[in-house]
Enzyme design. Structure first.
Site, PDB file in Angstrom:
ATOM      1  N   ALA A   1      -9.613   5.315   4.806  1.00  0.00           N
ATOM      2  CA  ALA A   1      -9.410   6.498   5.650  1.00  0.00           C
ATOM      3  C   ALA A   1     -10.718   7.244   5.929  1.00  0.00           C
ATOM      4  O   ALA A   1     -11.535   7.461   5.036  1.00  0.00           O
ATOM      5  CB  ALA A   1      -8.394   7.459   5.044  1.00  0.00           C
ATOM      6  N   GLY A   2     -10.869   7.602   7.207  1.00  0.00           N
ATOM      7  CA  GLY A   2     -11.982   8.452   7.620  1.00  0.00           C
ATOM      8  C   GLY A   2     -13.241   7.728   8.049  1.00  0.00           C
ATOM      9  O   GLY A   2     -14.186   8.354   8.534  1.00  0.00           O
TER      10      GLY A   2
ATOM     11  N   LYS B   1       0.867  -1.178   0.000  1.00  0.00           N
ATOM     12  CA  LYS B   1       0.000   0.000   0.000  1.00  0.00           C
ATOM     13  C   LYS B   1       0.902   1.225   0.000  1.00  0.00           C
ATOM     14  O   LYS B   1       1.668   1.440   0.934  1.00  0.00           O
ATOM     15  CB  LYS B   1      -0.909   0.000   1.227  1.00  0.00           C
ATOM     16  CG  LYS B   1      -1.781   1.248   1.342  1.00  0.00           C
ATOM     17  CD  LYS B   1      -2.540   1.273   2.644  1.00  0.00           C
ATOM     18  CE  LYS B   1      -3.214   2.629   2.849  1.00  0.00           C
ATOM     19  NZ  LYS B   1      -3.877   2.735   4.159  1.00  0.00           N
TER      20      LYS B   1
ATOM     21  N   ASN C   1      -9.118   1.218  10.369  1.00  0.00           N
ATOM     22  CA  ASN C   1      -8.320   0.868  11.535  1.00  0.00           C
ATOM     23  C   ASN C   1      -8.880   1.549  12.786  1.00  0.00           C
ATOM     24  O   ASN C   1      -9.427   0.913  13.674  1.00  0.00           O
ATOM     25  CB  ASN C   1      -6.858   1.252  11.304  1.00  0.00           C
ATOM     26  CG  ASN C   1      -5.926   0.789  12.413  1.00  0.00           C
ATOM     27  OD1 ASN C   1      -4.721   0.936  12.307  1.00  0.00           O
ATOM     28  ND2 ASN C   1      -6.434   0.227  13.495  1.00  0.00           N
ATOM     29  N   THR C   2      -8.777   2.883  12.830  1.00  0.00           N
ATOM     30  CA  THR C   2      -9.146   3.617  14.038  1.00  0.00           C
ATOM     31  C   THR C   2     -10.598   3.390  14.440  1.00  0.00           C
ATOM     32  O   THR C   2     -10.910   3.339  15.641  1.00  0.00           O
ATOM     33  CB  THR C   2      -8.901   5.124  13.834  1.00  0.00           C
ATOM     34  OG1 THR C   2      -7.546   5.318  13.411  1.00  0.00           O
ATOM     35  CG2 THR C   2      -9.135   5.895  15.122  1.00  0.00           C
TER      36      THR C   2
ATOM     37  N   GLY D   1      -8.080   8.767  10.213  1.00  0.00           N
ATOM     38  CA  GLY D   1      -8.382   8.743  11.634  1.00  0.00           C
ATOM     39  C   GLY D   1      -9.405   9.759  12.096  1.00  0.00           C
ATOM     40  O   GLY D   1      -9.684   9.858  13.291  1.00  0.00           O
TER      41      GLY D   1
END
Length: 254
Positions: free
Chosen positions: A183-184, A96, A205-206, A157
Site C-alpha cells: 500500500a502507498g 490476504k 497495484n495502483t 492508493g
C-alpha cells in the site's frame, strides 16, 4: 528465494489486478512485471458465473499463485466468510486478510485484523495480514501464526511512498516471517527504498495500473525490486557528515 508458508517464489513483486484500463493492458503488465503472485478482491470478482468477464481467463494460471484478499470486509466475520469463499472456489490456500476500519483513510482495523488472522491460521490458511506500520501489532500478528506481515507504506492508493521508514525497519528487523510492504507505493524509487530497508518483497497495484503506461511501469517496478534487493544484500556505505576522498593519498606524486 522467497518462502511464505509452503510456497516459494523467485520474484519478490506481488501485483494487484484491479483498475487496469483493459484486460489486454493488464495481461501485458502482468507479463512485464515478472510477478508470480497475483492478488485480487474476492468480493469484486464473480468467480462462479462463467459468462461474466474474468481476468483469470486472460492468464496462464500455471505461471502464477493467486492471493485472494478480503478487501471490503469491515468485521472479523466478513473477513472470515470471504476467506471461506476463496477457499471453496479452489483458488489457493493463501489469503490476504484486510479488515478496514475507516472508509476515508482505508486504514486497517488492528483488533479485527488480529482476530481474523488467529481464526484463519487455526483453520489452516496461509495468512498474510495487511496491517499498519505498528511494530507491536506486527509482533502480535506473527505470534498469532501469520505466515507473512504486510505493513502499509502509506494509505492505499495514495502513491505517497514510505511515510514511516523507521517503523518499517523495526518490523523488518524483528520479524521471523517475511515482510511484504503493501500500500502507498507510487514509483520505482519507493520500491527500491522498501527493498533497501530489507523488505522481503512489495505488493502494489495502483502505481502500475494508474500509470500513463502500465506496461512500462510494471517493468520498472520489476527492476526496482531487483536493484533494491541487491543493494540491501550488498550493504550500503554509512552516511557521513564530512567528505571522504575517493582516492587514497598514499602513493600520490608530490
Amino acid at each position: 528465494m522467497l518462502k511464505i508458508g509452503n510456497h516459494t517464489f523467485h520474484s519478490r513483486l506481488f501485483l494487484g489486478t484491479g483498475k487496469f484500463p483493459s484486460f489486454e493492458v493488464q495481461k501485458k503488465a502482468v507479463d512485464a512485471s515478472g510477478t508470480e503472485v497475483l492478488t485480487f478482491a474476492v468480493r469484486r470478482m464473480n468467480i462462479y458465473q462463467q459468462d461474466q468477464p474474468n481476468f483469470l481467463e486472460m492468464l496462464d494460471l500455471t505461471r502464477y499463485k493467486l492471493l485472494p484478499n478480503t478487501a471490503g470486509a469491515q468485521t472479523v466475520d466478513e473477513a472470515v466468510r470471504i476467506a471461506h469463499l476463496a477457499r471453496a472456489s479452489g483458488l489457493c490456500d493463501m489469503i490476504k486478510v484486510e479488515v478496514i476500519a475507516d472508509t476515508k483513510t482505508l486504514l486497517p482495523d488492528p483488533i479485527a485484523t488480529l482476530e481474523a488472522t488467529k481464526i484463519l491460521v487455526e483453520e489452516g490458511f496461509t495468512v498474510l495480514p495487511y496491517t499498519s506500520d505498528d511494530p507491536i501489532l506486527a509482533r502480535k500478528l506473527w505470534e498469532a501464526g501469520a505466515h507473512a506481515i504486510m505493513p502499509g507504506g502509506s494509505p492505499i492508493g495514495s502513491g505517497q511512498g514510505l511515510l514511516n521508514p523507521l517503523y518499517l525497519r523495526y518490523i523488518i528487523e524483528d520479524s521471523p516471517v517475511p515482510v511484504i510492504i503493501d500500500a502507498g507505493i507510487g514509483s520505482p524509487a519507493d520500491v527500491a527504498q522498501a527493498m533497501e530497508l530489507g523488505a522481503d518483497g512489495v505488493l502494489l497495484n495502483t502505481a502500475v495500473s494508474g500509470a500513463k503506461d502500465p506496461v512500462k511501469m510494471a517493468q520498472a517496478m520489476k527492476w526496482a525490486v531487483e536493484a533494491g534487493r541487491l543493494g540491501w544484500e550488498a550493504g550500503r556505505i554509512p552516511k557521513k557528515v564530512v567528505a571522504t576522498a575517493s582516492s587514497p593519498k598514499e602513493g600520490m606524486l608530490d
